[in-house]
Design a protein around this motif. Sequence first.
Motif, short mmCIF file in Angstrom:
data_model
loop_
_atom_site.label_atom_id
_atom_site.label_comp_id
_atom_site.label_asym_id
_atom_site.label_seq_id
_atom_site.Cartn_x
_atom_site.Cartn_y
_atom_site.Cartn_z
N GLY A 27 0.84 -1.09 -0.27
CA GLY A 27 0.02 0.23 -0.03
C GLY A 27 1.47 1.27 0.31
O GLY A 27 0.59 2.47 -0.26
N ALA A 28 1.57 1.32 0.71
CA ALA A 28 2.57 2.53 0.45
C ALA A 28 3.49 2.57 -0.26
O ALA A 28 3.21 4.14 -1.05
N GLY A 29 3.99 1.17 -1.00
CA GLY A 29 4.53 1.49 -2.54
C GLY A 29 3.43 2.50 -3.32
O GLY A 29 3.97 3.15 -4.61
N VAL A 30 2.14 1.82 -3.13
CA VAL A 30 0.91 2.20 -4.42
C VAL A 30 0.91 3.31 -3.87
O VAL A 30 1.19 4.65 -4.59
N SER A 34 1.73 6.84 -6.67
CA SER A 34 0.75 8.13 -7.60
C SER A 34 1.30 9.43 -7.00
O SER A 34 0.75 10.20 -7.72
N ALA A 35 1.58 9.58 -5.23
CA ALA A 35 2.49 10.66 -4.97
C ALA A 35 3.15 11.28 -6.57
O ALA A 35 3.25 12.50 -6.64
N VAL A 36 4.20 10.46 -6.31
CA VAL A 36 5.37 10.79 -7.76
C VAL A 36 4.87 11.60 -9.01
O VAL A 36 5.06 11.88 -9.54
N HIS A 38 1.58 11.91 -9.58
CA HIS A 38 1.29 13.11 -8.83
C HIS A 38 1.69 14.08 -9.41
O HIS A 38 1.68 15.68 -10.68
N ARG A 39 2.83 14.40 -8.98
CA ARG A 39 3.53 15.29 -8.57
C ARG A 39 4.84 15.45 -10.18
O ARG A 39 4.85 17.35 -10.09
N ARG A 40 4.70 14.95 -10.43
CA ARG A 40 5.25 14.71 -12.43
C ARG A 40 4.54 15.15 -12.92
O ARG A 40 4.92 15.26 -14.10
N GLY A 41 3.43 15.77 -12.83
CA GLY A 41 2.23 15.47 -13.96
C GLY A 41 1.90 14.51 -14.54
O GLY A 41 1.35 13.95 -15.70
N ILE A 42 2.26 12.98 -14.47
CA ILE A 42 1.98 11.68 -15.02
C ILE A 42 0.90 11.94 -14.99
O ILE A 42 -0.32 11.52 -13.84
#
Length: 163
Positions: A27-30, A34-36, A38-42
């Motif tokens: 769960g932490a990996g997901v 997701s956070a990275v 989102h932050r990179r605009g993917i």
Amino acid sequence: MTIDSRRYDSRDDVPLRGYAALAATFGAGVALFSAVAHRRGIKLPERVPPWDVLLLGTATYKASRLLTKDKITSFVRAPFTRREEDTSAGEVMDEPRGNGLRLAVGDLVSCPFCTSAWVAGALVGSYVVQPRAARLVGTGLTVVTVADWLQYAWTLTQQKAGG
């Protein structure tokens, strides 16, 4: 709340805390992915074509078998499992060993069904970030799967012709 395996299983050997740690890690990996992303605009794909689902599914199947059953990858499993027997087609049966987290990881790395969720997560994450690269990896694993089926078909043909 405490996790008490004695109330869960009469054998008292179910590593519930280890399973919880593995689930939390997944769960932490997901969440981190997701956070990275989102932050990179993917952006997530609008849709995933059925052929890509089939490709990723076949690749997940094969990668899971390679990780959990292949003789050559036994060095990955060895700290957490014990070899029980060699089976056909270069596969082996490993049994989890130890207790707690070690036993939970042993359960994970000796079970292709269990490992497939982790492999699928990695492949789908790769597909979101680099679809072409994920398709290439998926294609390679799918080609190995097709080759395996052809090996089995050839062996069966030889057996029927000889017998």
